[in-house]
Scaffold this active site. Structure first.
Site, mmCIF file in Angstrom:
data_model
loop_
_atom_site.group_PDB
_atom_site.id
_atom_site.type_symbol
_atom_site.label_atom_id
_atom_site.label_comp_id
_atom_site.label_asym_id
_atom_site.label_seq_id
_atom_site.Cartn_x
_atom_site.Cartn_y
_atom_site.Cartn_z
ATOM 1 N N HIS A 231 -5.541 -2.492 6.673
ATOM 2 C CA HIS A 231 -6.022 -1.410 5.238
ATOM 3 C C HIS A 231 -7.200 -1.485 5.415
ATOM 4 O O HIS A 231 -7.487 -0.516 5.180
ATOM 5 C CB HIS A 231 -6.234 -2.624 3.691
ATOM 6 C CG HIS A 231 -5.134 -3.012 2.836
ATOM 7 N ND1 HIS A 231 -4.523 -2.058 2.297
ATOM 8 C CD2 HIS A 231 -4.838 -4.324 2.539
ATOM 9 C CE1 HIS A 231 -3.629 -2.478 1.789
ATOM 10 N NE2 HIS A 231 -3.989 -3.590 1.310
ATOM 11 N N HIS B 196 -2.503 -8.154 7.410
ATOM 12 C CA HIS B 196 -2.570 -7.081 6.395
ATOM 13 C C HIS B 196 -3.785 -6.571 5.780
ATOM 14 O O HIS B 196 -4.068 -5.633 5.423
ATOM 15 C CB HIS B 196 -2.166 -7.730 4.748
ATOM 16 C CG HIS B 196 -1.276 -7.444 4.118
ATOM 17 N ND1 HIS B 196 -0.539 -6.529 3.193
ATOM 18 C CD2 HIS B 196 -2.266 -7.281 2.926
ATOM 19 C CE1 HIS B 196 -0.162 -5.864 2.498
ATOM 20 N NE2 HIS B 196 -2.081 -5.938 1.956
ATOM 21 N N GLU B 197 -5.193 -7.471 5.769
ATOM 22 C CA GLU B 197 -5.974 -7.359 5.247
ATOM 23 C C GLU B 197 -6.837 -6.000 6.623
ATOM 24 O O GLU B 197 -6.904 -5.280 5.418
ATOM 25 C CB GLU B 197 -6.760 -8.450 4.958
ATOM 26 C CG GLU B 197 -7.070 -9.079 3.308
ATOM 27 C CD GLU B 197 -5.800 -8.208 2.461
ATOM 28 O OE1 GLU B 197 -6.325 -7.377 2.166
ATOM 29 O OE2 GLU B 197 -4.460 -8.711 1.078
#
Length: 309
Positions: free
Chosen positions: A169, A165-166
């Site tokens: 980003h 997820h990070e």
């Protein structure tokens, strides 16, 4: 609908919001320039300023200030994001614990899966709350930070999904986008507020007076408008990062389980007095505030559950 299509759609939404920000930003500068030149006709004055028949001094200064602030933030953003807590860099060139080795290994697996040729710095923040965030202006100075509580309480797949997820980003340039939008918002609000008071007592022609009236209205509307735009933009990026994580994992279930565990942790505990770094709240994987920049956990889980790989 597959994850790649979802990401493409959200990118279009993001571009629309960013364009709206830039238009509003320039419009405010042009209105102040109209007042500065004491214009008789608002429309004619705006046309001459946009076409540089009259130099838009205030507008140019606003963009220059935004540029300088962005440059300063680029140089200090990561240290600001990490401040307030004890943290440790996971340096693969040094001896690592078994848990640190596992986390670094998960990152390497994801980098290989995504075919990325950069490696973000990996940090562990010593904190009792479960959360994570990414930072950095671009790939070369990017970082991913995980709290010690998150590492302890998630299983291997859940932890990998959070890192994915990070990493998403970073791949989507979300940190850069969030920073620019925040800076533009603050400068817009400052100029709209102070320009009205600065020019309030002066006698002005009809075009300048109309520009002043528009600025007075914007002074009231802008705080709500920028909040709505920021929330919409940030929530769109969170959905993108969730989709990116599920795409890299080839499964949405680990991300769903991780979100559920983190949400339950915040329901059972109050971390407001412990987590005092407000700067990184918008970058967190999870934000418990009512008017959060993040979608609700329920909506994120529903969104992940509906999507096909």
């Amino acid at each position: 609908m597959n994850f790649e299509k979802i990401i493409a759609q959200n990118k279009l939404k993001t571009n629309a919001v960013l364009t709206t920000y830039c238009v509003i930003f320039a419009f405010i500068g042009l209105l102040v320039d109209v007042i500065r030149i004491n214009a008789n006709d608002l429309g004619i004055a705006l046309f001459k300023l946009i076409t540089f028949q009259i130099f838009p001094t205030i507008t140019v200064i606003m963009f220059l200030v935004a540029f300088v602030v962005i440059v300063v933030c680029i140089q200090n953003f990561s240290s600001i994001m990490l401040s307030g807590d004890e943290y440790k860099l996971i340096d693969p060139s040094k001896v690592l614990s078994s848990k640190e080795n596992q986390i670094h290994g998960l990152l390497l697996e994801l980098l290989e899966e995504a075919k990325l040729n950069f490696e973000p710095k990996l940090y562990i923040i010593n904190a009792p709350y479960m959360n994570a965030f990414a930072s950095g202006w671009n790939e070369t100075n990017s970082l991913i930070a995980l709290t010690s509580a998150l590492i302890e309480r998630l299983d291997r797949d859940e932890l990998k999904a959070v890192i994915a997820h990070e990493l998403s980003h970073i791949r989507h340039n979300d940190i850069r986008l969030t920073m620019c939008v925040g800076i533009l918002s603050n400068i817009m609000l400052l100029v709209a507020n102070f320009s009205v008071y600065f020019f309030m007592g002066n006698r002005k022609n009809s075009g300048a007076n109309l520009a002043k009236m528009i600025l007075l209205v914007l002074q009231i509307v802008l705080p709500f408008l920028t909040l709505i735009l920021q929330m919409y933009l940030s929530r769109t990026r969170e959905y993108m990062a969730d989709s990116g994580a599920a795409f890299l994992m080839h499964d949405s279930k680990p991300m769903i389980r991780a979100l559920q565990k983190i949400s339950n942790d915040y329901k059972e505990n109050d971390y407001k007095e412990i987590d005092t770094n407000s700067t990184r709240s918008a970058a967190y994987l999870f934000n418990a505030e009512m008017f959060s920049t993040h979608p609700s956990i329920k909506n994120r889980i529903q969104s992940l559950s509906r999507r096909a790989l």
